[in-house]
Design a protein around this motif. Structure first.
Motif, short mmCIF file in Angstrom:
data_model
loop_
_atom_site.label_atom_id
_atom_site.label_comp_id
_atom_site.label_asym_id
_atom_site.label_seq_id
_atom_site.Cartn_x
_atom_site.Cartn_y
_atom_site.Cartn_z
N UNK A 44 0.80 -1.21 0.00
CA UNK A 44 0.00 0.00 0.00
C UNK A 44 0.83 1.26 0.00
N UNK A 45 0.17 2.33 -0.42
CA UNK A 45 0.78 3.66 -0.40
C UNK A 45 0.79 4.18 1.03
N UNK A 46 1.86 4.84 1.37
CA UNK A 46 1.97 5.48 2.68
C UNK A 46 1.17 6.79 2.65
N UNK A 47 0.40 7.03 3.68
CA UNK A 47 -0.39 8.27 3.74
C UNK A 47 0.32 9.39 4.50
N UNK A 48 1.45 9.08 5.13
CA UNK A 48 2.18 10.09 5.89
C UNK A 48 2.88 11.07 4.96
N UNK A 49 2.90 12.35 5.35
CA UNK A 49 3.61 13.37 4.57
C UNK A 49 4.89 13.83 5.27
N UNK A 50 5.26 13.14 6.36
CA UNK A 50 6.48 13.52 7.09
C UNK A 50 7.71 13.33 6.21
N UNK A 51 8.72 14.16 6.36
CA UNK A 51 9.92 14.08 5.52
C UNK A 51 10.62 12.71 5.57
N UNK A 52 10.55 12.02 6.67
CA UNK A 52 11.22 10.72 6.79
C UNK A 52 10.39 9.56 6.23
N UNK A 53 9.16 9.84 5.83
CA UNK A 53 8.26 8.78 5.37
C UNK A 53 8.68 8.22 4.01
N UNK A 54 8.47 6.94 3.85
CA UNK A 54 8.64 6.29 2.56
C UNK A 54 7.30 6.36 1.82
N UNK A 55 7.31 6.03 0.52
CA UNK A 55 6.11 6.21 -0.31
C UNK A 55 5.23 4.98 -0.42
N UNK A 56 5.82 3.80 -0.26
CA UNK A 56 5.08 2.57 -0.51
C UNK A 56 5.68 1.47 0.35
N UNK A 57 4.84 0.55 0.78
CA UNK A 57 5.31 -0.57 1.60
C UNK A 57 4.79 -1.88 1.03
N UNK A 58 5.62 -2.92 1.17
CA UNK A 58 5.22 -4.29 0.85
C UNK A 58 5.64 -5.16 2.02
N UNK A 59 4.71 -6.02 2.47
CA UNK A 59 4.98 -6.88 3.62
C UNK A 59 4.48 -8.28 3.28
N UNK A 60 5.41 -9.24 3.33
CA UNK A 60 5.06 -10.62 3.03
C UNK A 60 5.43 -11.54 4.18
N UNK A 61 4.84 -12.73 4.16
CA UNK A 61 5.13 -13.74 5.16
C UNK A 61 5.44 -15.04 4.44
N UNK A 62 6.59 -15.66 4.82
CA UNK A 62 7.03 -16.91 4.24
C UNK A 62 7.37 -17.90 5.34
#
Length: 97
Positions: A44-62
């Protein structure tokens, strides 16, 4: 179990309006259905606008490190990586649960 976490930060000049970002997102969504090693997949897209925020996250489980290694070289996953490499830098963490 291994929780694989990836945070993507767009390179300068890239935004969600860029068709390359939209394509990378579209493919990232599909990774969970295309890579058999993934038990869970959330993106999903990150909704935070803070300068340290990243734009997108992916999280998987194996299941384990062997599954993680197979995921990393999976052809569909590699396609996603090529798209994200063009437009972003990223950080990862692989956490044992």
């Amino acid at each position: 179990m291994i929780r694989h976490i990836v945070l993507f930060k767009f390179k300068d000049g890239i935004s969600w309006e860029d068709p390359r970002a939209q394509e990378a997102e579209r493919i990232a969504v599909k990774v969970g259905g295309e890579v058999p090693e993934l038990r869970e997949w959330r993106v999903g897209r990150n909704i935070s606008t803070r300068p340290v925020a990243y734009d997108f996250a992916a999280v998987g489980l194996m299941d384990d490190e062997d599954a993680l290694e197979r995921y990393l070289v999976d052809e569909f996953h590699q396609k996603a990586i090529r798209l994200w490499r063009e437009i972003s830098d990223w950080v990862i963490a692989d956490v044992v649960e």
